[in-house]
Every structure is written in structure tokens, then in C-alpha cells.
Design a protein around this motif. Structure first.
Motif, PDB file in Angstrom:
ATOM      1  N   ASP A   3      46.106  -4.452  53.901  1.00 52.58           N
ATOM      2  CA  ASP A   3      45.493  -3.469  54.786  1.00 52.58           C
ATOM      3  C   ASP A   3      44.365  -2.724  54.078  1.00 52.58           C
ATOM      4  O   ASP A   3      44.551  -2.197  52.977  1.00 52.58           O
ATOM      5  CB  ASP A   3      46.561  -2.474  55.264  1.00 52.58           C
ATOM      6  CG  ASP A   3      46.026  -1.486  56.274  1.00 52.58           C
ATOM      7  OD1 ASP A   3      45.240  -1.898  57.143  1.00 52.58           O
ATOM      8  OD2 ASP A   3      46.386  -0.304  56.179  1.00 52.58           O
ATOM      9  N   ASP A  73      49.414  -4.444  46.661  1.00 51.81           N
ATOM     10  CA  ASP A  73      49.518  -3.194  47.411  1.00 51.81           C
ATOM     11  C   ASP A  73      50.883  -2.560  47.167  1.00 51.81           C
ATOM     12  O   ASP A  73      51.902  -3.086  47.614  1.00 51.81           O
ATOM     13  CB  ASP A  73      49.327  -3.473  48.907  1.00 51.81           C
ATOM     14  CG  ASP A  73      49.273  -2.213  49.756  1.00 51.81           C
ATOM     15  OD1 ASP A  73      49.382  -1.097  49.209  1.00 51.81           O
ATOM     16  OD2 ASP A  73      49.109  -2.350  50.988  1.00 51.81           O
ATOM     17  N   ARG A  75      51.174   0.841  47.892  1.00 52.18           N
ATOM     18  CA  ARG A  75      51.081   2.114  48.619  1.00 52.18           C
ATOM     19  C   ARG A  75      52.315   2.250  49.509  1.00 52.18           C
ATOM     20  O   ARG A  75      52.595   1.378  50.334  1.00 52.18           O
ATOM     21  CB  ARG A  75      49.811   2.159  49.462  1.00 52.18           C
ATOM     22  CG  ARG A  75      48.530   2.064  48.629  1.00 52.18           C
ATOM     23  CD  ARG A  75      47.312   1.895  49.493  1.00 52.18           C
ATOM     24  NE  ARG A  75      47.375   0.609  50.186  1.00 52.18           N
ATOM     25  CZ  ARG A  75      46.510   0.213  51.110  1.00 52.18           C
ATOM     26  NH1 ARG A  75      45.505   0.990  51.461  1.00 52.18           N
ATOM     27  NH2 ARG A  75      46.638  -0.971  51.693  1.00 52.18           N
ATOM     28  N   LYS A  77      53.171   4.071  52.091  1.00 49.10           N
ATOM     29  CA  LYS A  77      53.027   4.140  53.549  1.00 49.10           C
ATOM     30  C   LYS A  77      52.185   3.008  54.126  1.00 49.10           C
ATOM     31  O   LYS A  77      51.866   3.015  55.313  1.00 49.10           O
ATOM     32  CB  LYS A  77      52.430   5.487  53.948  1.00 49.10           C
ATOM     33  CG  LYS A  77      53.354   6.647  53.621  1.00 49.10           C
ATOM     34  CD  LYS A  77      52.788   7.962  54.072  1.00 49.10           C
ATOM     35  CE  LYS A  77      53.738   9.099  53.743  1.00 49.10           C
ATOM     36  NZ  LYS A  77      53.221  10.393  54.160  1.00 49.10           N
ATOM     37  N   SER A  78      51.841   2.023  53.331  1.00 49.67           N
ATOM     38  CA  SER A  78      51.009   0.921  53.796  1.00 49.67           C
ATOM     39  C   SER A  78      51.830  -0.111  54.566  1.00 49.67           C
ATOM     40  O   SER A  78      52.960  -0.430  54.178  1.00 49.67           O
ATOM     41  CB  SER A  78      50.343   0.234  52.600  1.00 49.67           C
ATOM     42  OG  SER A  78      49.690  -0.951  53.005  1.00 49.67           O
ATOM     43  N   SER A  79      51.243  -0.662  55.617  1.00 55.07           N
ATOM     44  CA  SER A  79      51.911  -1.720  56.379  1.00 55.07           C
ATOM     45  C   SER A  79      52.011  -3.012  55.569  1.00 55.07           C
ATOM     46  O   SER A  79      52.769  -3.907  55.925  1.00 55.07           O
ATOM     47  CB  SER A  79      51.165  -1.986  57.685  1.00 55.07           C
ATOM     48  OG  SER A  79      49.860  -2.468  57.416  1.00 55.07           O
ATOM     49  N   THR A  80      51.254  -3.103  54.475  1.00 51.92           N
ATOM     50  CA  THR A  80      51.290  -4.299  53.631  1.00 51.92           C
ATOM     51  C   THR A  80      51.880  -4.005  52.246  1.00 51.92           C
ATOM     52  O   THR A  80      51.639  -4.740  51.299  1.00 51.92           O
ATOM     53  CB  THR A  80      49.878  -4.921  53.507  1.00 51.92           C
ATOM     54  OG1 THR A  80      48.955  -3.927  53.051  1.00 51.92           O
ATOM     55  CG2 THR A  80      49.408  -5.481  54.837  1.00 51.92           C
ATOM     56  N   ASN A  81      52.681  -2.957  52.157  1.00 55.43           N
ATOM     57  CA  ASN A  81      53.327  -2.599  50.895  1.00 55.43           C
ATOM     58  C   ASN A  81      54.082  -3.794  50.340  1.00 55.43           C
ATOM     59  O   ASN A  81      54.829  -4.458  51.052  1.00 55.43           O
ATOM     60  CB  ASN A  81      54.291  -1.425  51.111  1.00 55.43           C
ATOM     61  CG  ASN A  81      55.068  -1.093  49.850  1.00 55.43           C
ATOM     62  OD1 ASN A  81      56.125  -1.652  49.616  1.00 55.43           O
ATOM     63  ND2 ASN A  81      54.530  -0.199  49.063  1.00 55.43           N
TER      64      ASN A  81
END
Length: 147
Positions: A3, A73, A75, A77-81
């Protein structure tokens, strides 16, 4: 795809004298502002990883040779964590990869030759906004030795 990362095909102009490889223009959709341009040489069988920028947006292209660019990734809160992404760059696969802040990245030569990665960043380099970890750190679910 991670993302926020953008992969952009860049214009190549070829004639009997050689090539022009476009990188960044002020009227490109992904251009924000100019920070600096630098070139990172990577020697055969060497890995420049891992690092993360807290503020800088990276805009990478292969200036010379073949580059294997790897992103991670973490992060929260990332959708691609947790996602790892491999991207191959070269003069024959002329892409610009725009990487927002807080994405871990690293690269190596994709073959046994010298490679050069160019970065047109949106802020000048600041050693206080970068964090580095070794390429083989257990934090990263990636094996640089796999072909």
C-alpha cells in the motif's frame, strides 16, 4: 503490491545513437517536491539492506545494470502489513518505484555485475530520519540468498 508504493513505467527514447531514460519531471503525477538526487552503487554479491526513512519519499530507477529491490511493510495499521515485495529494475525494464516513508527497503545487483540505483527524493538526506538494520536481521521474512 504494498500500500502506497507506486510503480510507474517511464518513457524511453531510443535511436541509433543510444537511449534517453526519463526519471522525474515536475509535471509527473507522483512529483511532490525536489529534495536531492543521488546515485547508489552496489557491487556484485553485496546487499544494501535494510533501511527505512521516517520522512523521505524515495523515487528509485536503475541508472545502470540490473537491480533487485525488496520492500517490506511493517506498518501496524497498513492493509499490507507483513507483505514483502520484490521488484526488478533495469534499463530494459525502465520503471520508477516511488516508496513512501516508513517502508523498509533494500537492494542488490540482480546479476554478478555492478549496478547503480538513482534516487530523486523529496527531501535532502538527513541521517536523523533514517534507520538501518542488517540484511539478515530476523525482523524481515526475506532470504537475500535465494535466487
Amino acid at each position: 503490491m504494498i500500500d502506497g508504493v507506486k510503480i510507474i513505467e517511464k518513457k524511453v527514447i531510443t535511436d541509433n545513437r543510444g537511449k534517453i531514460l526519463h526519471m522525474m519531471r515536475v509535471d509527473d503525477n507522483n512529483f511532490d517536491k525536489f529534495g536531492e538526487i543521488y546515485f547508489s552503487y552496489v557491487y556484485p554479491n553485496q546487499i544494501k539492506a535494510w533501511h527505512i526513512h521516517k520522512k523521505m519519499t524515495l523515487n528509485y530507477v536503475a541508472a545502470f545494470g540490473k537491480i533487485k529491490l525488496v520492500l517490506y511493510d511493517d506498518r501496524v495499521k497498513s492493509s499490507t502489513n507483513g507483505l514483502v515485495q520484490e521488484i526488478f529494475l533495469s534499463n530494459d525494464n525502465h520503471l520508477l518505484v516511488s516508496i513512501p516513508p516508513m517502508i523498509w527497503n533494500g537492494f542488490c545487483s540482480a546479476d554478478d555485475k555492478l549496478a547503480v540505483l538513482a534516487n530523486c527524493s523529496d527531501i535532502p538526506h538527513d541521517k536523523e530520519e533514517i534507520e538501518r538494520l542488517p540484511f539478515d536481521d530476523n525482523k524481515f521474512p526475506y532470504d537475500w540468498n535465494k535466487k
